[in-house]
Scaffold this active site. Structure first.
Site, short mmCIF file in Angstrom:
data_model
loop_
_atom_site.label_atom_id
_atom_site.label_comp_id
_atom_site.label_asym_id
_atom_site.label_seq_id
_atom_site.Cartn_x
_atom_site.Cartn_y
_atom_site.Cartn_z
CB CYS A 115 3.48 0.98 3.79
SG CYS A 115 1.78 0.67 3.48
CD GLU A 148 -4.41 -1.23 -0.48
OE1 GLU A 148 -3.40 -1.27 -0.70
OE2 GLU A 148 -4.92 -1.89 0.36
CG HIS A 187 1.86 -8.23 -5.32
ND1 HIS A 187 0.72 -8.20 -6.18
CD2 HIS A 187 2.17 -7.25 -4.44
CE1 HIS A 187 0.17 -7.32 -5.81
NE2 HIS A 187 0.91 -6.91 -4.60
CG ASP A 202 -3.01 -1.84 -5.10
OD1 ASP A 202 -3.28 -2.50 -6.08
OD2 ASP A 202 -2.72 -2.88 -3.93
C1 PEP Z 1 0.70 -0.67 -1.94
O1 PEP Z 1 -0.59 -1.08 -2.37
O2 PEP Z 1 1.05 0.40 -1.67
C2 PEP Z 1 0.95 -1.97 -1.31
C3 PEP Z 1 1.77 -1.89 -0.13
O3 PEP Z 1 -0.13 -3.49 -0.93
P1 PEP Z 1 0.30 -4.23 -1.66
O4 PEP Z 1 1.55 -3.89 -2.80
O5 PEP Z 1 0.83 -5.21 -1.08
O6 PEP Z 1 -0.03 -4.70 -2.70
MG MG Z 2 -2.19 -2.91 -2.04
#
Ligand code: PEP
Ligand code: MG
Length: 589
Positions: A503, A432, A190, A456
């Site tokens: 996304c 995901e 993150h 994920d």
């Molecule tokens: C993902 O897992 O692709 C996602 C967009 O969520 P995050 O990166 O916040 O886990």
């Molecule tokens: Mg995610």
């Protein structure tokens, strides 16, 4: 030169500021004078007392809320905290190496953690995570003793750290930071996502960075090649000055795309939306002319506070973001806690495998005290703006059905209070995890739309932790298994007549654009800093060629073959822009 992985492109030169990562904030590491040694010893006792008081409180809370055996984890951590040999080694390091207490705690606890991690006995290996937990708690106590939420980062500094958890990164004075270098983490951590959304160069996975680099060292961070130079000679500096100028002008080169639509060569216009992590990112989304916000991650509001944000606090920023983007579409995702997203004020039972512990919507459904205020805030915004609600980490149909039931309860409560909302607010599911991907068609009957979270999805499909540098080589978004799964999600959504967006970070890499379009994706949501490059890639794609590319890729046997294929198809000019072509005969990175 130190090697790692480039996780946020761009280059930066500056002065290193070395910090260690606690729970809530980072603490600076530096060399000290002999006259400071005694003061550092006294600070240690204060920090241990503070950390111990916290552990006692946690032990009592967890015993009450979860159970006596889970509470014992904190009892074991108290024993670590008071271990005499650990204490002796911390104090000796201060005296002999003349480093401040923060540096000494960080180093000594790290050595202990590593020796336990390497133990043959499973019980001892598990103790490694306890020791690491205690280390963070002591570092956080030291930050609080110093009476401030985070270190004063000199303007233009390059932050070097063992790791940067999302909550610590969020508390740094980010506008002072010119680049990041970390020992742990990879492209899909993150904090890497945050660095990219800030447009700040970053290199992760640099082994021993916080010991090899000292506060005050001059360093160059190359987030394209994934390397860091410590006190480089002037010829290297000159070379990087030139590259920085090139990268600036390539961004400028793309500026003319801001007002153009994302239309393919054969005339199909696709929505290109932005991923945002906090309210101020909506400004960037707006400036880049995003067609909307395809993913508003709401975790930031939670990580910068020391208690859950109230409904009103959440509503205030969400309403302002929606106002800014109106009348464009805006997808608010419910806070995704668990896994690596941990809040210091919301302790979760320790888990050997946090990615597989309770997280996302399943966790929220068991904590209505967190879920309901956020839903109320979302629904209130829906009264005047076209927002949708996205459920994180959906595993199966029950998750969607139960979430809908709670939405209905909250809607009834708002109606009774005379507060307006959109009764038909769309509710979507993140795809995901593999079960959700395989069930996409069925899920799409109960969800109003789907959004592919490949960050994920890739980790769960390929059994490769997205946060861990040691599994980075196995974390392969272009793996044919991932591509096949994406294709089946596209088919599932299509046959159920539901919209599907992507996304995950994969969508933000222009190298992947043609492939994703070829697989049938028609809505992309990417970080604002990546929008122009992705738009550029869309405008150079012919859908028929993209479909052929995807067909070929789906039949390949490995990620490296797919990567070679997409590289081969990429125009040469793009390769230069991305900085991956050797220059002047090239160097080895
Ligand atoms: C993902 O897992 O692709 C996602 C967009 O969520 P995050 O990166 O916040 O886990
Ligand atoms: Mg995610």
């Amino acid at each position: 030169m130190l090697k790692g992985t480039g996780v946020s492109a761009g280059v930066a030169q500056g002065t290193a500021f070395v910090v260690a990562c606690g729970y809530r904030s980072a603490v600076p590491q530096r060399n000290i004078r002999a006259s400071e040694v005694n003061g550092e010893r006294a600070r240690f006792d204060g920090a241990v007392a503070r950390a111990d008081a916290e552990l006692v409180k946690l032990q009592n809370d967890v015993r009450e809320r979860i159970g006596a055996s889970q509470a014992e984890i904190f009892g074991a951590q108290r024993l670590v905290l008071k271990d005499r040999s650990l204490r002796d080694r911390v104090l000796r390091a201060i005296e002999e190496k003349r480093v401040n207490l923060e540096a000494s705690v960080s180093e000594v606890f790290d050595q202990y953690t590593r020796s336990f991690e390497g133990a043959a006995d499973g019980y001892l290996r598990e103790r490694a995570s306890d020791i690491n937990d205690v280390r963070r708690r002591v570092l956080s106590a030291l930050a609080e003793q110093a009476g401030r939420a985070g270190p004063k980062i000199p303007d233009g500094a390059i932050v070097v750290s063992d790791e940067l958890s999302p909550s610590v990164t969020a508390r740094l004075e980010l506008d002072h930071v010119r680049a990041f270098v970390t020992e742990r983490g990879n492209k899909f951590s993150h904090s890497s996502i945050l660095a990219r959304s800030l447009g700040t160069p970053a290199v992760a996975g640099v082994a021993g960075a916080s010991a090899k680099i000292k506060t005050g060292d001059r360093i160059i961070v190359d987030g394209v090649a994934g390397v860091v130079f410590v006190n480089p000679d002037s010829s290297i500096e000159r070379e990087y000055d030139r590259l920085a100028a090139d990268l600036r002008s390539s961004k400028e080169e793309l500026q003319h795309l801001v007002d153009l639509s994302s239309v393919t060569l054969d005339g199909t216009t696709l929505p290109l939306l932005a991923n945002v992590n906090k309210f101020s990112d909506t400004e960037a989304a707006f400036l880049y002319n995003a067609d909307g916000i395809g993913l508003y991650r709401t975790e930031f509001t939670f990580t910068i506070r020391s208690a859950f944000p109230t409904e009103e606090e959440q509503y205030e920023f969400l309403e302002r973001a929606a106002e800014r983007m109106h009348p464009r579409k805006l997808v608010f995702r419910l806070v995704d806690l668990g896994g690596d997203k941990i809040l210091p004020y919301f302790p979760l039972p320790p888990s050997r495998n946090p990615s597989l512990a309770e997280r996302g919507i399943r966790l929220l459904l068991r904590h209505l005290e967190v879920l309901k205020p956020q839903l109320r805030a979302f629904l209130r915004v829906s009264a005047r703006h076209p927002i949708s609600i996205l459920l994180p980490v959906v595993v199966g149909l029950e998750d969607v059905r139960q979430a809908r039931q709670i939405v209905r309860q909250v809607q009834d409560e708002l109606s009774a209070e005379g507060k307006p909302f959109n009764p038909a607010v769309p509710i979507g599911a993140m795809i995901e995890v593999p079960s959700a991907a395989l069930m996409a068609r069925t899920l799409a009957k109960d969800a109003d739309f789907l959004s592919l979270g490949t960050n994920d999805l890739v980790q769960y499909v390929l059994a490769a932790d997205r946060e861990d540098e040691s599994t980075a080589p196995y974390y392969q978004p272009l793996h044919p298994a991932v591509l096949r799964l994406i294709q089946s999600v596209v088919e599932g959504a299509r046959s159920a007549g539901r919209e599907l967006a992507i996304c995950g970070e994969m969508a933000g890499d222009p190298l992947h654009t043609a492939l994703l379009l070829g697989l049938g994706l028609r809505e992309l949501s990417v970080a604002p800093g990546q929008m122009l490059e992705v738009k550029n890639a869309i405008r150079r794609t012919r859908l028929e060629d993209a479909r052929q590319l995807a067909r070929t890729a789906l039949d390949l046997g490995s990620a490296s073959e797919v990567e070679a294929l997409v590289n081969e198809q990429r125009p040469k000019t793009d390769r230069r822009r991305r900085g991956s072509e050797p220059r002047n005969g090239g160097s080895d990175e």
